[in-house]
Structures are given as structure tokens and as C-alpha cells.
Design a protein around this motif. Structure first.
Motif, PDB file in Angstrom:
ATOM      1  N   ASP A   1      15.017 -20.608   5.688  1.00  0.00           N
ATOM      2  CA  ASP A   1      15.305 -21.396   4.488  1.00  0.00           C
ATOM      3  C   ASP A   1      16.692 -22.036   4.634  1.00  0.00           C
ATOM      4  O   ASP A   1      17.582 -21.468   5.260  1.00  0.00           O
TER       5      ASP A   1
ATOM      6  N   THR B   1      19.222 -19.161   5.841  1.00  0.00           N
ATOM      7  CA  THR B   1      18.679 -17.810   5.724  1.00  0.00           C
ATOM      8  C   THR B   1      17.523 -17.601   6.681  1.00  0.00           C
ATOM      9  O   THR B   1      16.570 -18.389   6.707  1.00  0.00           O
ATOM     10  N   TRP B   2      17.612 -16.515   7.468  1.00  0.00           N
ATOM     11  CA  TRP B   2      16.527 -16.108   8.356  1.00  0.00           C
ATOM     12  C   TRP B   2      15.926 -14.823   7.809  1.00  0.00           C
ATOM     13  O   TRP B   2      16.633 -13.831   7.622  1.00  0.00           O
ATOM     14  N   HIS B   3      14.626 -14.825   7.557  1.00  0.00           N
ATOM     15  CA  HIS B   3      13.898 -13.650   7.068  1.00  0.00           C
ATOM     16  C   HIS B   3      13.389 -12.882   8.279  1.00  0.00           C
ATOM     17  O   HIS B   3      12.687 -13.431   9.126  1.00  0.00           O
TER      18      HIS B   3
ATOM     19  N   LYS C   1       9.239  -9.341   6.008  1.00  0.00           N
ATOM     20  CA  LYS C   1      10.254 -10.319   5.579  1.00  0.00           C
ATOM     21  C   LYS C   1      11.110  -9.827   4.410  1.00  0.00           C
ATOM     22  O   LYS C   1      11.588 -10.598   3.597  1.00  0.00           O
TER      23      LYS C   1
ATOM     24  N   THR D   1      16.901 -23.921  -2.906  1.00  0.00           N
ATOM     25  CA  THR D   1      16.478 -23.466  -1.585  1.00  0.00           C
ATOM     26  C   THR D   1      15.223 -24.214  -1.164  1.00  0.00           C
ATOM     27  O   THR D   1      14.306 -24.398  -1.968  1.00  0.00           O
ATOM     28  N   GLN D   2      15.190 -24.622   0.099  1.00  0.00           N
ATOM     29  CA  GLN D   2      14.005 -25.272   0.670  1.00  0.00           C
ATOM     30  C   GLN D   2      13.555 -24.452   1.877  1.00  0.00           C
ATOM     31  O   GLN D   2      14.335 -24.217   2.799  1.00  0.00           O
ATOM     32  N   GLN D   3      12.298 -24.022   1.869  1.00  0.00           N
ATOM     33  CA  GLN D   3      11.742 -23.272   2.985  1.00  0.00           C
ATOM     34  C   GLN D   3      11.238 -24.256   4.036  1.00  0.00           C
ATOM     35  O   GLN D   3      10.420 -25.124   3.752  1.00  0.00           O
TER      36      GLN D   3
ATOM     37  N   CYS E   1      10.223 -23.152   7.354  1.00  0.00           N
ATOM     38  CA  CYS E   1       9.127 -22.475   8.051  1.00  0.00           C
ATOM     39  C   CYS E   1       9.017 -21.078   7.462  1.00  0.00           C
ATOM     40  O   CYS E   1       9.752 -20.727   6.543  1.00  0.00           O
ATOM     41  N   GLU E   2       8.130 -20.303   7.964  1.00  0.00           N
ATOM     42  CA  GLU E   2       7.842 -18.990   7.385  1.00  0.00           C
ATOM     43  C   GLU E   2       9.063 -18.060   7.357  1.00  0.00           C
ATOM     44  O   GLU E   2       9.203 -17.241   6.456  1.00  0.00           O
ATOM     45  N   ASN E   3       9.968 -18.216   8.330  1.00  0.00           N
ATOM     46  CA  ASN E   3      11.103 -17.301   8.448  1.00  0.00           C
ATOM     47  C   ASN E   3      12.463 -17.944   8.204  1.00  0.00           C
ATOM     48  O   ASN E   3      13.484 -17.302   8.425  1.00  0.00           O
TER      49      ASN E   3
ATOM     50  N   ASP F   1      16.849 -10.005   5.417  1.00  0.00           N
ATOM     51  CA  ASP F   1      17.248 -11.357   5.766  1.00  0.00           C
ATOM     52  C   ASP F   1      18.700 -11.378   6.229  1.00  0.00           C
ATOM     53  O   ASP F   1      19.499 -10.518   5.887  1.00  0.00           O
TER      54      ASP F   1
END
Length: 121
Positions: free
Chosen positions: A41, A82-84, A89, A33-35, A37-39, A92
Motif C-alpha cells: 500500500d 506499507t508492506w503486509h 497479512k 491509502t491506495q492498495q 497489490c495484495e501485499n 506489516d
């Protein structure tokens, strides 16, 4: 990395219920998994599967035929987005397109997507 066991059941869509297959498999793979931005992935999942027990039922004319399924390799490749959600958070939403090949010696493959909701404790 991960490892586990699983089970599949299939029945052809355009068949009148006269054939089906189910099998147990061992699985091993990698999830990355690579994030961005804050919300948000993006991930990459790769799973290899080995069938160790299964059975295929086919009805030919009026005689049912049963075959054993063993020693079959397959794989699944997926890309989860994926959206948190929320301030904490903990919730998701995930959209995961995938390519699934249950038997690498077969010409058939499954292209699909999963839409999942989750909560982290």
C-alpha cells in the motif's frame, strides 16, 4: 479524517542543554491509502496542528528566560509505504518519509522518516 491531541519536546542538537521547548497541540487531518497489490500500500497523510499550551526555555548568558508558546500553527505531510507480511497479512512493515513544520512562521522545518512494524488483531 482524524482528530486528536499531541505533545512535542525539542532541544537543539548543538546546544549544551541550555534551551528546550515543549508544547501541547490539537491536530486534525486526513489519511488516505491506495492498495497497489495484495501485499503493498502507498498512502498520503496530512496533519494540521494548533498549539494551545507550551513553554520555551532559553539560557542567555547566565540568566534563564522562559517564554509561553501559544496560537502557533504547524503541519506534517507524510507518505507511508506499507508492506503486509506473512500469509495472514497481519504483520506489516512501514517506511514513512515526512516533512514536519512545527511553526509555519519559522524558517526551520524537519525532514525525516519513520520505520515501523505493526500487527493487526
Amino acid at each position: 479524517p482524524f482528530a486528536g491531541i499531541g505533545w512535542y519536546y525539542t532541544r537543539p542538537q548543538f546546544d549544551n542543554g541550555s534551551s528546550s521547548a515543549n508544547w501541547f497541540y490539537g491536530a486534525a487531518g486526513l489519511r488516505v491509502t491506495q492498495q497497489f497489490c495484495e501485499n503493498f500500500d502507498v498512502g498520503f497523510n496530512l496533519k494540521a496542528m494548533y498549539t494551545f499550551a507550551g513553554r520555551k526555555h532559553v539560557r542567555m548568558w547566565s540568566e534563564p528566560v522562559k517564554e509561553t508558546i501559544r496560537n502557533v500553527w504547524g503541519y506534517e505531510v507524510a507518505m507511508p509505504f506499507t508492506w503486509h507480511v506473512g500469509e495472514s497479512k497481519k504483520w506489516d512493515l512501514q517506511f514513512q518519509p515526512y516533512l514536519l513544520k512545527l511553526d509555519i512562521n519559522s524558517i526551520s522545518q524537519i525532514v525525516g522518516a519513520r520505520l515501523q512494524a505493526g500487527y493487526s488483531f
